[in-house]
Design an enzyme around this catalytic site. Structure first.
Site, short mmCIF file in Angstrom:
data_model
loop_
_atom_site.label_atom_id
_atom_site.label_comp_id
_atom_site.label_asym_id
_atom_site.label_seq_id
_atom_site.Cartn_x
_atom_site.Cartn_y
_atom_site.Cartn_z
N ASP A 55 6.04 -1.84 11.81
CA ASP A 55 5.46 -0.67 11.14
C ASP A 55 4.64 0.20 12.08
OD1 ASP A 55 3.29 -2.35 11.50
OD2 ASP A 55 2.55 -2.21 9.44
N ARG A 107 0.81 -1.22 0.00
CA ARG A 107 0.00 0.00 0.00
C ARG A 107 0.85 1.27 0.00
NH1 ARG A 107 -3.56 -2.15 5.00
NH2 ARG A 107 -1.74 -3.51 5.18
C1 UD1 Z 1 -1.54 -6.82 11.67
C2 UD1 Z 1 -2.37 -7.79 12.51
C3 UD1 Z 1 -3.62 -7.09 12.98
C4 UD1 Z 1 -3.24 -5.86 13.79
C5 UD1 Z 1 -2.34 -4.95 12.98
C6 UD1 Z 1 -1.80 -3.86 13.85
C7 UD1 Z 1 -1.90 -10.02 11.62
C8 UD1 Z 1 -2.39 -11.14 10.79
N1 UD1 Z 1 -2.70 -8.96 11.72
O1 UD1 Z 1 -2.32 -6.49 10.54
O2 UD1 Z 1 -4.39 -7.96 13.81
O3 UD1 Z 1 -4.42 -5.16 14.18
O4 UD1 Z 1 -1.21 -5.68 12.45
O5 UD1 Z 1 -1.04 -2.94 13.09
O6 UD1 Z 1 -0.82 -10.11 12.20
N2 UD1 Z 1 5.08 -9.04 7.98
C9 UD1 Z 1 6.12 -9.96 7.80
N3 UD1 Z 1 5.90 -11.04 7.03
C10 UD1 Z 1 4.71 -11.30 6.41
C11 UD1 Z 1 3.67 -10.37 6.59
C12 UD1 Z 1 3.87 -9.25 7.38
O7 UD1 Z 1 7.20 -9.77 8.34
O8 UD1 Z 1 4.62 -12.31 5.72
C13 UD1 Z 1 5.30 -7.85 8.80
C14 UD1 Z 1 5.07 -6.55 8.07
O9 UD1 Z 1 6.28 -6.06 7.50
C15 UD1 Z 1 4.55 -5.63 9.16
C16 UD1 Z 1 3.94 -6.57 10.19
O10 UD1 Z 1 4.39 -7.87 9.87
O11 UD1 Z 1 5.60 -4.88 9.79
C17 UD1 Z 1 2.41 -6.53 10.12
O12 UD1 Z 1 2.00 -6.91 8.81
P1 UD1 Z 1 0.84 -6.13 8.04
O13 UD1 Z 1 0.65 -6.78 6.75
O14 UD1 Z 1 1.09 -4.68 8.08
O15 UD1 Z 1 -0.39 -6.51 9.00
P2 UD1 Z 1 -1.73 -5.71 9.23
O16 UD1 Z 1 -2.64 -5.98 8.10
O17 UD1 Z 1 -1.44 -4.32 9.54
CA CA Z 2 0.34 -2.97 9.40
#
Ligand code: UD1
Ligand code: CA
Length: 449
Positions: free
Chosen positions: A99, A14
């Site tokens: 993040d 995004r």
């Molecule tokens: C996530 C949470 C959500 C919470 C929110 C808070 C999950 C499934 N959901 O959602 O419940 O309310 O954060 O901000 O955890 N990342 C990895 N590897 C991956 C995917 C993501 O390292 O395969 C990292 C991303 O870089 C990021 C963090 O995990 O820093 C969160 O991932 P993101 O996709 O932003 O999750 P949200 O949809 O925000």
């Molecule tokens: Ca996030």
């Protein structure tokens, strides 16, 4: 000792950026830096960052362990990869999203304390009550007991009405986490392995999951796009401004004062609008900075005034006035009670106490003695096409307007150059030179007698 896993491998789709999301900056520092700072402030020194191939090369400066997650199959998958890279321990393991740059140490401390408080607790989960709509994961409770987290995209309409959110900060009993991490499934709207499903799995094993409620939901706001990035910056900047104001600094307009962390400002300093103060800068008591000033790694003593100017990598002693429209480019050491006026540029210049350079001057690679007066339009011709050369101007010297000082050259103590002099040779102390090229008035007088 508590260890932490920071999740930072996500694509950050995004953001619409070729730059990995957690490297986008807030108040001069990458988002990831802010999260790591908060963890370290909470006493957690051993940190493993889950990274992507794109992000990995940028991480050495952060001083953390890393593990690459490739492909990225969700936050639960990221933690699976991290756990496989860590020697198992019977201890607390904090997991945090990378993040959330507004997070502060207290949430990490509170979560750790909550899981450490009771051996029966498998997870202390940070939650935050937020205004709706929000796309955070929802905390599902029965009565006061946490049951599970439902991701926004998997929510029913009723679940979307829940306003208690998953912050993305978890303090696990590591053994309990290892006990359930293999059981995640990707049968959900995003076809991902969600870390958040560990809550339901732990509850199903009758393990205790306790909430740690964030006082201010803004502390845990995630940054997923550039609109949220700007909002997070504004929030953090406001906090930095407030902290300085509470310490006795007047900030006339916090909305147009741009601060970075690691700035020190003395009591009764006044920061006028549209001013940026970068990391590594210290400002003394009663200094007046701005409007329209940009300071980077500047050491500014008490009672200095700087308006409409740029000051980088420079030390300024007390009582000096700079600007408007001066450019101190770097490597300068400016004495006390100096005056640097409009359209003056300084680079690697050392100006002793009481020097005046009021107008339209370039002093590069120059040393200027006490109380010397640098006339308007004076230029140190420091570059001969091959190398940079030094100019030395003695104390009480008087440099006439539009003098060109062709370096390397020394103007002695108390010497004078006439307006428009082009100085190719050293001028002895007390001597006067005029003309283009300059000649000594004293020797001319001798020749005509
Ligand atoms: C996530 C949470 C959500 C919470 C929110 C808070 C999950 C499934 N959901 O959602 O419940 O309310 O954060 O901000 O955890 N990342 C990895 N590897 C991956 C995917 C993501 O390292 O395969 C990292 C991303 O870089 C990021 C963090 O995990 O820093 C969160 O991932 P993101 O996709 O932003 O999750 P949200 O949809 O925000
Ligand atoms: Ca996030």
């Amino acid at each position: 000792m508590t260890r932490a896993i920071v999740l930072a491998a996500g694509k950050g789709t995004r953001m619409k950026s070729t730059r990995p999301k957690v490297l986008h900056e807030i108040c001069g520092r990458p988002m990831l830096w802010h999260v790591l700072e908060a963890l370290r402030a909470a006493g957690i020194a051993e940190i493993l960052v889950v990274t992507s191939r794109e992000l990995e090369p940028f991480l050495p400066v952060f001083g953390v362990q890393t593990v690459v997650q490739e492909p990225q199959l969700g936050t639960g998958h990221a933690v699976q990869i991290a756990l496989a890279a860590l020697e198992p321990r019977d201890a607390t393991l904090v997991v945090a999203n990378g993040d959330m740059p507004l997070v502060d140490q207290t949430l990490f401390e509170d979560a750790q304390a909550a899981v450490d408080a009771d051996a029966g607790t498998a997870l202390a989960l940070v939650t935050a009550t937020m205004p709706l709509p929000s796309s955070f994961g929802r905390i599902v409770r029965t009565g006061s007991t946490i049951r599970r987290i439902v991701e926004f995209r998997d929510c029913t309409a009723a679940e979307r009405a829940i306003d208690e959110m998953n912050a993305g900060i978890y303090a696990f009993d590591e053994r309990a986490l290892r006990g359930v991490i293999g059981e995640l499934s990707d049968a959900n709207a995003q076809r991902e392995y969600y870390l958040t499903d560990t809550v339901g799995l732990l509850v199903a094993q009758s393990r205790r999951v306790v909430p740690v409620q964030a006082q201010d939901y803004r502390d845990v706001l995630g940054v997923n796009d550039r609109v949220e990035l700007a909002l997070a910056r504004a929030t953090l900047n406001e906090r930095l401004c407030h902290a300085h104001m509470r310490n006795g600094v007047t900030i006339v307009d916090p909305a147009t004062t741009y601060l970075e962390p690691d700035v020190i400002i003395g009591e009764d300093a006044v920061i006028a609008p549209n001013t940026s103060i970068g990391a590594g800068t210290t400002i003394g008591a009663r200094a007046r900075i701005g409007p329209n000033a940009r300071l980077m790694n500047a050491q500014i003593a008490a009672d200095v005034a700087i308006t409409d100017s740029v000051v980088v990598d420079t030390i300024v002693a007390a009582g000096t006035t700079i600007g408007p429209f001066a450019h101190l480019r770097g490597g300068n050491v400016i004495g006390a009670d100096v005056h640097i006026g409009n359209f003056v540029e300084l680079k690697n210049a050392r100006l002793a106490t009481g020097v005046k350079a009021g107008h339209l001057t370039y002093l590069g690679d120059a040393t200027v003695g006490e109380n010397a007066n640098i006339g308007a339009g004076t230029i140190t011709c420091n570059f001969d096409g091959e190398r940079k050369n030094q100019t030395t101007i003695g104390r009480d010297a008087f440099i006439g307007s539009n003098s060109s000082l062709v370096a390397p050259v020394t103007i002695g103590d108390g010497a004078l150059t006439g307006a428009g002099a082009v100085v190719l040779r050293d001028v002895p102390p007390g001597d006067r030179v005029v003309g283009n090229p300059s000649r000594s008035i004293a020797s001319e007088r001798t020749a005509s007698t």
